[in-house]
Scaffold this active site. Structure first.
Site, PDB file in Angstrom:
ATOM      1  N   PRO A 225       0.798  -1.233   0.000  1.00  0.00           N
ATOM      2  CA  PRO A 225       0.000   0.000   0.000  1.00  0.00           C
ATOM      3  C   PRO A 225       0.835   1.289   0.000  1.00  0.00           C
ATOM      4  O   PRO A 225       0.531   2.220  -0.744  1.00  0.00           O
ATOM      5  CB  PRO A 225      -0.799  -0.099   1.296  1.00  0.00           C
ATOM      6  CG  PRO A 225      -0.739  -1.517   1.715  1.00  0.00           C
ATOM      7  CD  PRO A 225       0.454  -2.134   1.102  1.00  0.00           C
ATOM      8  N   LYS A 226       1.888   1.346   0.807  1.00  0.00           N
ATOM      9  CA  LYS A 226       2.700   2.568   0.889  1.00  0.00           C
ATOM     10  C   LYS A 226       3.404   2.856  -0.440  1.00  0.00           C
ATOM     11  O   LYS A 226       3.350   3.974  -0.960  1.00  0.00           O
ATOM     12  CB  LYS A 226       3.716   2.436   2.029  1.00  0.00           C
ATOM     13  CG  LYS A 226       4.966   3.298   1.941  1.00  0.00           C
ATOM     14  CD  LYS A 226       4.663   4.769   2.036  1.00  0.00           C
ATOM     15  CE  LYS A 226       5.902   5.662   2.147  1.00  0.00           C
ATOM     16  NZ  LYS A 226       7.163   5.248   1.648  1.00  0.00           N
ATOM     17  N   VAL A 227       4.051   1.833  -0.981  1.00  0.00           N
ATOM     18  CA  VAL A 227       4.787   2.008  -2.239  1.00  0.00           C
ATOM     19  C   VAL A 227       3.819   2.307  -3.389  1.00  0.00           C
ATOM     20  O   VAL A 227       4.086   3.174  -4.227  1.00  0.00           O
ATOM     21  CB  VAL A 227       5.660   0.763  -2.527  1.00  0.00           C
ATOM     22  CG1 VAL A 227       6.214   0.798  -3.944  1.00  0.00           C
ATOM     23  CG2 VAL A 227       6.804   0.680  -1.521  1.00  0.00           C
ATOM     24  N   ASP A 229       1.021   3.901  -3.228  1.00  0.00           N
ATOM     25  CA  ASP A 229       0.610   5.309  -3.134  1.00  0.00           C
ATOM     26  C   ASP A 229       1.727   6.268  -3.553  1.00  0.00           C
ATOM     27  O   ASP A 229       1.459   7.297  -4.163  1.00  0.00           O
ATOM     28  CB  ASP A 229       0.120   5.623  -1.715  1.00  0.00           C
ATOM     29  CG  ASP A 229      -1.357   5.255  -1.544  1.00  0.00           C
ATOM     30  OD1 ASP A 229      -2.100   5.293  -2.543  1.00  0.00           O
ATOM     31  OD2 ASP A 229      -1.761   4.925  -0.411  1.00  0.00           O
ATOM     32  N   CYS A 230       2.968   5.941  -3.212  1.00  0.00           N
ATOM     33  CA  CYS A 230       4.086   6.780  -3.682  1.00  0.00           C
ATOM     34  C   CYS A 230       4.154   6.772  -5.203  1.00  0.00           C
ATOM     35  O   CYS A 230       4.331   7.810  -5.836  1.00  0.00           O
ATOM     36  CB  CYS A 230       5.414   6.282  -3.111  1.00  0.00           C
ATOM     37  SG  CYS A 230       5.659   6.732  -1.394  1.00  0.00           S
TER      38      CYS A 230
END
Length: 301
Positions: A225-227, A229-230
């Site tokens: 999820p974090k990557v 979104d980046c």
DNA sequence: TCGCAGGTAGAAC
DNA sequence: GTTCTACCTGCG
């Protein structure tokens, strides 16, 4: 060409956004080679009063540099938005002129972002620069980021390189992904390169809704999820993305939930719900506000 | 020397 | 569905 748009170039370029490593600084001028109509073109930008001095005049180049530094975005309007909310009102003062630093090459952003997971800014920028030197085409003093079909063929490590080439000594192997210091992410990067060579087209992602693009990115190895979104924020300009890592979690928890521990997944949902189209900018400003105000040190304890 | 930090994958609950 | 642990590297 002088572009009338306030920006803090030093802050924007060096803020660790996973679109690309910082541009080359010579005296007070930042430069890099950018693909324009399929040709590497040297872009040079420097501060000129409250404006940006750009070395090229032609319309396509100007439009590209405006995209990269997000120069058409109305920062003052955003500051009014921040100032009207008690939790966020201190932020604009600490990050004046900070803008999104968007990827001229979305594929570079995908690989950079995979590289940034569980990593430090210093380490992933060095890895990406190494990859450019090893596999990218050189243009003047700059190296372009390699295309996906090139990276898809890169060796993973010394052993694979040694076994597949006529190098006599395994210690002199250096044309492989692990040699760039990417560690266990090497196979993710190579598999991702394969996927973006013959399964997913970058232009399709731009046309998708945010939700569809997010789900598509989660299919890529090394992308959670974090990557995702980046990649969507810095690589594809989805401004409603709210990349949530441990730091954003600590900051959001401190500002909105009285320091209570909440999951990163909940922080992401909260950020998207609360900030809407401003989510990407709020995330960017939160991180730098926390860094510069000393809040980060406080939250670490 | 070693402990630590940091997202994801894959397994276990 | 949520929670746990291993993963690799550079830094202190």
């Amino acid at each position: 060409m002088i572009i009338d748009s306030p920006i803090n170039l030093d802050l924007t370029i060096n803020s660790g956004q996973t679109s690309q490593p910082p541009w080359t600084l010579t005296d007070d001028c930042y430069s890099n080679a950018v693909m324009l109509d399929g040709k590497p073109t040297v872009f040079k930008v420097k501060k000129s009063g409250n404006c940006l001095d750009f070395n090229l005049d032609d319309e396509k180049a100007v439009s590209k540099v405006k995209y990269i530094f997000d120069l058409d975005y109305d920062l003052n309007k955003f500051y009014k938005y921040l100032d009207n909310q008690p939790e966020l009102s201190e932020m604009s003062g600490f990050c004046k002129g900070l803008r999104l630093f968007l990827a001229p090459d979305p594929f570079e952003c995908i690989i950079s972002s995979i590289c940034s997971a569980n990593n430090s800014i210093k380490r992933w920028t060095k890895s990406v620069s190494d990859m450019k030197r090893k596999w990218g085409k050189q243009h003047e003093n700059y190296c372009m980021f390699p295309q996906s079909n090139v990276l898809a063929k890169a060796y993973l490590d010394d052993e694979e390189e040694f076994n597949s080439s006529d190098i006599q000594d395994i210690a002199s192997c250096e044309n492989n992904l692990k040699n760039c210091g990417v560690g266990y992410r090497a196979p993710y990067m190579r598999r991702a390169s394969e996927m973006f060579t013959d399964e997913i087209h970058l232009s399709e992602i731009f046309k998708m809704s945010y939700d569809e693009a997010f789900e598509t990115m989660l299919e890529v190895p090394g992308v959670g999820p974090k990557v995702a979104d980046c990649i969507l924020l810095y690589g594809f300009n989805f401004r409603e993305a709210f990349p949530s890592d441990v730091w954003i979690k600590r900051i959001v928890s401190h500002l909105y939930f009285d320091g209570k521990d909440i999951s990163v997944a909940k922080v992401r949902e909260f950020g998207m719900e609360e900030f809407g189209k401003n989510a990407g900018y709020v995330q960017l400003y939160m991180f730098h506000y926390a860094r510069m105000s000393g809040l980060m040190k406080k939250l670490k304890k």
